[in-house]
Design a protein around this motif. Structure first.
Motif, PDB file in Angstrom:
ATOM      1  N   TRP A  58      -3.505  -5.573   1.868  1.00  0.00           N
ATOM      2  CA  TRP A  58      -3.858  -5.514   0.802  1.00  0.00           C
ATOM      3  C   TRP A  58      -1.782  -6.241  -0.208  1.00  0.00           C
ATOM      4  O   TRP A  58      -2.543  -6.394  -0.846  1.00  0.00           O
ATOM      5  N   MET A  59      -1.073  -6.468   0.801  1.00  0.00           N
ATOM      6  CA  MET A  59       0.213  -7.160   0.524  1.00  0.00           C
ATOM      7  C   MET A  59       0.202  -8.348   0.265  1.00  0.00           C
ATOM      8  O   MET A  59       0.199  -8.984  -0.259  1.00  0.00           O
ATOM      9  N   HIS A  61       4.355  -2.551  -1.762  1.00  0.00           N
ATOM     10  CA  HIS A  61       3.112  -1.347  -1.497  1.00  0.00           C
ATOM     11  C   HIS A  61       3.885  -0.278  -0.454  1.00  0.00           C
ATOM     12  O   HIS A  61       4.512  -0.338  -0.115  1.00  0.00           O
ATOM     13  N   GLN A 106      -7.050   2.126  -5.854  1.00  0.00           N
ATOM     14  CA  GLN A 106      -7.245   0.612  -5.203  1.00  0.00           C
ATOM     15  C   GLN A 106      -8.457   0.900  -4.926  1.00  0.00           C
ATOM     16  O   GLN A 106      -9.154   1.677  -4.584  1.00  0.00           O
TER      17      GLN A 106
END
Length: 276
Positions: free
Chosen positions: A138-139, A54, A165
């Motif tokens: 997030w990853m 990301h 997102q």
């Protein structure tokens, strides 16, 4: 979803200092207690198989904010990334964001960057490191790794039209007790790789074998409320879906439940942007 009073609660300086000292002591005690086996080793080379990646832009146009603080943020990110890049997360171990980075101080080279407190955009030493914790969180949602500690942002700062997102997909951080902790429940090591590019903060999770599944984050129950005491709030739940390589759903679990004050319309002009 449950209702709660999201208004900022004003505390005296004395109470704030005592609370910070108390929770800091508890956090240091946790790190030393032996309850967790922490990730400490950094690999010389990247592990061969990419699991997820990301990137997020380093600079944004922020209303009424000196761009100097954004450039300072980039320096802060560079220093923090040096402490985390290529760190190995073996099976059964936990990665602590703040234990790896340490306390951001001027002596270490950190600069005043942008911080968000009580709905106000300001600046402070090490400001902007939430961008890094957001990226890692997030990853991690797109891997079999487990997030064992994450703190949600208290303010919803971006209008839906500007989102890439879902609201609530980040993780705020404040040293040392507002931590992001990630546990490896698998039988293989993972490696976190990070770098600051010309335009983006970028990251990867890597391992020894190709990923067995793909992952999708789905937003549900998104709601905006007009609160009885004035102001508006945003609420949602994020679910983590695990899928086979051909797209069949294996499982769906609740990843996060978010409740936050809205900083845009009517709190910010329609085209204004803010950053955590």
């Amino acid at each position: 979803m449950r209702g709660e009073d999201l208004r900022y609660k004003k505390r005296s300086d004395f109470r704030l200092k005592c609370g910070a000292a108390y929770y800091t002591m508890l956090r240091y005690g946790l790190w030393l207690s032996g309850k967790y086996k922490f990730a400490e080793t950094t690999g010389k080379e990247r592990l061969p198989e990419l699991q997820t990646s990301h990137k997020t832009p380093l600079l944004r146009k922020l209303k009424d904010v000196d761009m100097r603080y954004q450039y300072n943020k980039i320096r802060n990110l560079e220093l923090a990334v040096q402490r985390l890049d290529k760190i190995l997360l073996p099976p059964g171990r936990t990665l602590s964001y703040w234990k790896c980075i340490g306390k951001p101080t001027y002596r270490k080279g950190y600069l005043d960057g942008i911080v968000l407190h009580a709905g106000m955009v300001g600046h402070g030493c090490g400001g902007g490191l939430c961008q890094l914790s957001n990226l890692i969180y997030w990853m991690t949602l797109h891997t079999p790794l487990e997030v064992t500690e994450r703190h949600r942002h208290g303010y919803d700062v971006f209008p839906d039209s500007n989102r890439t997102q879902p609201f609530g997909s980040g993780a705020t951080c404040y040293y040392p007790y507002g931590d992001l902790m990630i546990y490896n429940p698998t039988n293989r090591p993972f490696q976190l790789c990070l770098w600051v590019g010309d335009e983006y903060l970028e990251g990867e999770w890597r391992s020894l074998e190709p990923p067995e599944h793909t992952y999708r984050i789905v937003e549900k129950d998104h709601e905006m409320r007009s609160e009885w005491w004035g102001g508006f709030s945003s609420h949602n739940r994020l679910y983590k879906q695990v899928l086979t390589p051909d797209g069949r759903l294996v499982s769906e679990t609740l990843a996060a439940e978010n409740h936050a004050m809205m900083m845009y319309s009517p709190f910010l002009p329609e085209k204004a942007e803010a950053e955590v």
